[in-house]
Design a protein around this motif. Structure first.
Motif, PDB file in Angstrom:
ATOM      1  N   UNK A   1     -31.579  39.579 -36.246  1.00 45.70           N
ATOM      2  CA  UNK A   1     -30.602  38.770 -36.961  1.00 45.70           C
ATOM      3  C   UNK A   1     -29.796  39.665 -37.894  1.00 45.70           C
ATOM      4  N   UNK A   2     -28.498  39.360 -38.068  1.00 44.51           N
ATOM      5  CA  UNK A   2     -27.674  40.173 -38.974  1.00 44.51           C
ATOM      6  C   UNK A   2     -28.106  39.991 -40.422  1.00 44.51           C
ATOM      7  N   UNK A   3     -27.868  41.028 -41.215  1.00 44.74           N
ATOM      8  CA  UNK A   3     -28.207  41.015 -42.638  1.00 44.74           C
ATOM      9  C   UNK A   3     -26.994  41.500 -43.406  1.00 44.74           C
ATOM     10  N   UNK A   4     -26.673  40.822 -44.498  1.00 42.96           N
ATOM     11  CA  UNK A   4     -25.574  41.264 -45.364  1.00 42.96           C
ATOM     12  C   UNK A   4     -25.900  40.866 -46.800  1.00 42.96           C
ATOM     13  N   UNK A   5     -26.322  41.850 -47.591  1.00 47.63           N
ATOM     14  CA  UNK A   5     -26.596  41.657 -49.015  1.00 47.63           C
ATOM     15  C   UNK A   5     -25.825  42.712 -49.795  1.00 47.63           C
ATOM     16  N   UNK A   6     -25.314  42.330 -50.951  1.00 46.97           N
ATOM     17  CA  UNK A   6     -24.560  43.258 -51.785  1.00 46.97           C
ATOM     18  C   UNK A   6     -25.130  43.279 -53.195  1.00 46.97           C
ATOM     19  N   UNK A   7     -25.171  44.460 -53.777  1.00 45.14           N
ATOM     20  CA  UNK A   7     -25.600  44.646 -55.151  1.00 45.14           C
ATOM     21  C   UNK A   7     -24.641  45.628 -55.835  1.00 45.14           C
ATOM     22  N   UNK A   8     -24.577  45.542 -57.153  1.00 39.33           N
ATOM     23  CA  UNK A   8     -23.812  46.497 -57.953  1.00 39.33           C
ATOM     24  C   UNK A   8     -24.769  47.081 -58.976  1.00 39.33           C
ATOM     25  N   UNK A   9     -24.859  48.391 -59.021  1.00 37.73           N
ATOM     26  CA  UNK A   9     -25.798  49.066 -59.910  1.00 37.73           C
ATOM     27  C   UNK A   9     -25.024  49.735 -61.035  1.00 37.73           C
ATOM     28  N   UNK A  10     -25.321  49.326 -62.269  1.00 32.95           N
ATOM     29  CA  UNK A  10     -24.666  49.903 -63.423  1.00 32.95           C
ATOM     30  C   UNK A  10     -25.460  51.069 -63.965  1.00 32.95           C
ATOM     31  N   UNK A  11     -24.767  52.116 -64.295  1.00 33.47           N
ATOM     32  CA  UNK A  11     -25.402  53.294 -64.873  1.00 33.47           C
ATOM     33  C   UNK A  11     -24.534  53.733 -66.040  1.00 33.47           C
ATOM     34  N   UNK A  12     -24.901  53.299 -67.247  1.00 35.85           N
ATOM     35  CA  UNK A  12     -24.023  53.506 -68.375  1.00 35.85           C
ATOM     36  C   UNK A  12     -22.771  52.671 -68.189  1.00 35.85           C
ATOM     37  N   UNK A  13     -21.612  53.281 -68.350  1.00 38.98           N
ATOM     38  CA  UNK A  13     -20.354  52.565 -68.180  1.00 38.98           C
ATOM     39  C   UNK A  13     -19.894  52.523 -66.734  1.00 38.98           C
ATOM     40  N   UNK A  14     -20.553  53.258 -65.868  1.00 40.87           N
ATOM     41  CA  UNK A  14     -20.138  53.351 -64.472  1.00 40.87           C
ATOM     42  C   UNK A  14     -20.968  52.409 -63.603  1.00 40.87           C
TER      43      UNK A  14
ATOM     44  N   UNK B   1     -27.269  44.932 -41.474  1.00 43.28           N
ATOM     45  CA  UNK B   1     -27.820  45.069 -40.127  1.00 43.28           C
ATOM     46  C   UNK B   1     -26.978  44.204 -39.203  1.00 43.28           C
ATOM     47  N   UNK B   2     -26.866  44.629 -37.969  1.00 47.35           N
ATOM     48  CA  UNK B   2     -26.103  43.865 -36.993  1.00 47.35           C
ATOM     49  C   UNK B   2     -24.893  44.624 -36.498  1.00 47.35           C
ATOM     50  N   UNK B   3     -24.459  44.289 -35.274  1.00 46.80           N
ATOM     51  CA  UNK B   3     -23.367  45.021 -34.632  1.00 46.80           C
ATOM     52  C   UNK B   3     -22.075  44.960 -35.438  1.00 46.80           C
ATOM     53  N   UNK B   4     -21.772  43.797 -36.009  1.00 47.44           N
ATOM     54  CA  UNK B   4     -20.514  43.659 -36.746  1.00 47.44           C
ATOM     55  C   UNK B   4     -20.474  44.550 -37.980  1.00 47.44           C
ATOM     56  N   UNK B   5     -21.647  44.872 -38.523  1.00 43.28           N
ATOM     57  CA  UNK B   5     -21.675  45.687 -39.741  1.00 43.28           C
ATOM     58  C   UNK B   5     -21.188  47.104 -39.485  1.00 43.28           C
ATOM     59  N   UNK B   6     -21.296  47.571 -38.253  1.00 45.38           N
ATOM     60  CA  UNK B   6     -20.826  48.917 -37.949  1.00 45.38           C
ATOM     61  C   UNK B   6     -19.301  48.976 -37.943  1.00 45.38           C
ATOM     62  N   UNK B   7     -18.661  47.900 -37.466  1.00 44.08           N
ATOM     63  CA  UNK B   7     -17.205  47.844 -37.544  1.00 44.08           C
ATOM     64  C   UNK B   7     -16.759  47.801 -39.010  1.00 44.08           C
ATOM     65  N   UNK B   8     -17.554  47.140 -39.848  1.00 48.62           N
ATOM     66  CA  UNK B   8     -17.267  47.114 -41.276  1.00 48.62           C
ATOM     67  C   UNK B   8     -17.287  48.525 -41.853  1.00 48.62           C
ATOM     68  N   UNK B   9     -18.218  49.363 -41.390  1.00 46.83           N
ATOM     69  CA  UNK B   9     -18.293  50.737 -41.872  1.00 46.83           C
ATOM     70  C   UNK B   9     -17.011  51.496 -41.543  1.00 46.83           C
ATOM     71  N   UNK B  10     -16.463  51.262 -40.353  1.00 45.98           N
ATOM     72  CA  UNK B  10     -15.194  51.905 -40.001  1.00 45.98           C
ATOM     73  C   UNK B  10     -14.087  51.467 -40.947  1.00 45.98           C
ATOM     74  N   UNK B  11     -14.059  50.186 -41.283  1.00 49.86           N
ATOM     75  CA  UNK B  11     -13.053  49.694 -42.215  1.00 49.86           C
ATOM     76  C   UNK B  11     -13.190  50.320 -43.593  1.00 49.86           C
ATOM     77  N   UNK B  12     -14.419  50.492 -44.045  1.00 43.49           N
ATOM     78  CA  UNK B  12     -14.663  51.142 -45.337  1.00 43.49           C
ATOM     79  C   UNK B  12     -14.159  52.580 -45.296  1.00 43.49           C
ATOM     80  N   UNK B  13     -14.445  53.267 -44.194  1.00 43.89           N
ATOM     81  CA  UNK B  13     -14.003  54.658 -44.059  1.00 43.89           C
ATOM     82  C   UNK B  13     -12.482  54.765 -44.124  1.00 43.89           C
ATOM     83  N   UNK B  14     -11.808  53.834 -43.499  1.00 43.75           N
ATOM     84  CA  UNK B  14     -10.334  53.871 -43.522  1.00 43.75           C
ATOM     85  C   UNK B  14      -9.811  53.651 -44.940  1.00 43.75           C
ATOM     86  N   UNK B  15     -10.431  52.718 -45.682  1.00 39.37           N
ATOM     87  CA  UNK B  15      -9.959  52.434 -47.036  1.00 39.37           C
ATOM     88  C   UNK B  15     -10.190  53.608 -47.987  1.00 39.37           C
ATOM     89  N   UNK B  16     -11.152  54.452 -47.680  1.00 38.28           N
ATOM     90  CA  UNK B  16     -11.383  55.631 -48.513  1.00 38.28           C
ATOM     91  C   UNK B  16     -10.256  56.656 -48.368  1.00 38.28           C
TER      92      UNK B  16
END
Length: 385
Positions: free
Chosen positions: A6-19, A27-42
Motif C-alpha cells: 500500500x502507498x505511504x505518504x507522511x510529512x514532517x517538519x523538523x526544527x533546529x534552532x531557527x531553521x 512508498x508506492x510507484x507514484x512517489x517516485x514520480x514525485x521525486x522527479x518533480x522535487x528534483x526539477x524544482x530544485x
C-alpha cells in the motif's frame, strides 16, 4: 520483513534552532514520480549521488533515473575524493557512513544535501540530526525516507535497526510506550505502515528537542541514552553484535546505574526490560566479552568521555530520573558515574549465572522490584500515532 504494497505518504517538519527542514516518508510507484518533480524544482546544475557498494544496484539505478530526468546526474563513492561543483546538489544514498561522508562534501556547495537514507538507523536517527562526528551539518533541502529501500535489507537487520525508536521511547517520549510495545515484534517483520509510524515518532521526538537545542548538547543529549556502553562494545570489536543490540545492552546498563544511584525507580527499570523483550533484543553480553572488558574501555583515557560533576567519577553517561526525563546536573544531561556504580550496571547484563542460578541483572539492587508493566505512566511526549 512483511512488505505491504500500500502507498505511504507522511510529512514532517523538523526544527533546529531557527531553521527547519522537511522529512517525507513515502512508498508506492507514484512517489517516485514525485521525486522527479522535487528534483526539477530544485533547479540544480547537476546532482551528485554519493553512495557505497553496500547499496543495492537497483536502488542506485532507480534514483539516478528519476534525478537524471531533471538534471545531469553522477554517481560517486562515499570513499572517493571527487570534486563537487558548487552549483550541484549532493544526494546521500545509503546508511549512516554515507550520510556522514555527504555532510563533509556538502560544506562546499551552495545548498544543503538531499538525503535518501536506505537503512533504519539512518532513517530514524542520522538523517534527522544536524550534528555528526565532524560537528554541525548543513541543513538538508530534504530528507526522504523511501520505504522500498528497506525491502532489500539483509535478514536480521531490521530488528536491531530500530534501536533509535526504543531509545527515544524510553528517554524522550514514554507516552508512546504502550503503542510501541504493541507494535514491536521480536522477529523484525513489519509492514510499511508500522515502519512509517516508527520513523514519524522518531522525527517528532527529534523536532521536540532540537527546536531549542540544535547542537544537541542540552536536552537533546537524551539521544545519546544507552550509547556510552554501545560505543565501548564497538571499540572491543564484537563482530557478531550489531550496533542496535549494543545500544540495547547500554540501555539496561544505564537503567541499572540510575537505580543504584537512587534516580530511576524499580518500575522504570522493569519497563526497560519489558520494552527490550518485546523488541527481541538480547539482555546479556555476548561471549567472550566480560563486564571487566567493557569497564576497562569506558574508564581508560581513550574510552572515557567528557565528565560533568564529581571529579572522582570516571565516565559520563546519560541517566534517567524517570522515563522521558534525563537526569540533569549543572545544566547538562551527562552524569558522572563512578567505577563501582558502573560495575553494578554492567553486572545487570553479565552472562555468567551466580550461585543462586540467576544472573546479576535479574536481581533488584534495592530489593523492591516490581514486575514488568504493560502500562508505563510517563511525561507527555511527541505523538506520532
Amino acid at each position: 520483513m512483511l512488505s505491504s504494497r500500500s502507498p505511504v505518504a507522511l510529512d514532517r517538519s523538523i526544527g533546529s534552532g531557527l531553521a527547519r527542514f522537511p522529512l517525507q516518508i513515502r512508498a508506492g510507484a507514484a512517489s517516485w514520480d514525485e521525486l522527479t518533480g522535487i528534483a526539477r524544482r530544485l533547479a540544480a546544475d547537476r546532482f551528485v549521488v554519493v553512495s557505497d557498494p553496500g547499496v543495492p544496484a537497483a536502488h542506485a539505478h532507480r534514483v539516478l533515473r528519476h534525478l537524471g530526468a531533471a538534471a545531469p546526474t553522477d554517481l560517486v563513492r562515499a570513499s572517493g575524493t571527487d570534486d563537487v561543483p558548487p552549483g550541484a546538489v549532493i544526494v546521500g544514498l545509503g546508511g549512516t557512513s554515507v550520510l556522514d561522508a555527504v555532510a563533509e562534501r556538502a560544506a562546499h556547495t551552495r545548498r544543503g544535501p538531499l538525503l535518501l537514507p536506505t537503512t533504519l538507523p539512518a532513517m530514524l536517527d542520522t538523517a534527522l540530526s544536524l550534528v555528526g562526528p565532524g560537528g554541525p551539518r548543513r541543513l538538508p533541502v530534504l530528507v526522504r525516507a523511501q520505504l522500498e529501500f528497506l525491502d532489500t535489507l539483509a535478514p536480521g537487520a531490521v530488528r536491531p535497526g530500530l534501536y533509535a525508536l526504543v531509545r527515544n521511547v524510553l528517554s524522550v517520549c514514554p507516552a508512546s510506550y504502550d503503542q510501541v510495545c504493541a507494535r514491536l515484534r521480536p522477529d523484525g517483520r513489519y509492514d510499511r505502515t508500522a515502519l512509517a509510524s516508527f520513523i514519524a515518532l522518531c522525527a517528532d521526538a527529534r523536532a521536540a528537542l532540537t527546536c531549542y537545542d540544535p547542537l544537541e548538547d542540552g536536552p537533546a543529549g537524551a539521544f545519546r541514552y544507552g550509547h556510552a556502553v554501545a560505543d565501548a562494545l564497538r571499540v572491543l570489536g564484537v563482530g557478531a553484535l550489531r550496533y542496535g543490540d549494543a545500544v540495547a545492552l547500554g540501555l539496561l546498563v544505564a537503567a541499572r546505574c540510575a537505580r543504584s544511584l537512587g534516580l530511576l525507580d524499580a518500575e522504570g527499570e522493569a519497563a526497560h526490560r519489558e520494552l527490550l523483550a518485546r523488541w527481541g533484543a538480547s539482555d546479556v553480553l555476548p561471549a567472550p566479552v566480560t563486564t571487566q572488558d567493557v569497564l576497562e574501555v569506558l574508564t581508560t583515557a581513550g574510552g572515557a568521555q567528557e565528565l560533568v560533576g564529581d571529579p572522582d567519577s570516571t565516565v559520563g553517561m546519560v541517566l534517567l530520573d524517570t522515563l522521558g526525563q534525563p537526569h540533569v546536573f549543572g545544566g547538562h544531561t551527562v552524569a558522572a558515574v563512578g567505577r563501582n556504580t558502573l560495575r553494578a550496571g554492567l553486572e545487570a547484563v553479565a552472562a555468567a549465572p551466580d550461585a543462586m542460578g540467576s544472573r546479576p541483572g535479574d536481581r533488584d539492587p534495592a530489593g523492591t522490584r516490581s514486575g514488568p508493566t504493560s502500562h508505563v505512566p510517563g511525561a507527555p511526549g511527541p505523538a506520532a500515532w
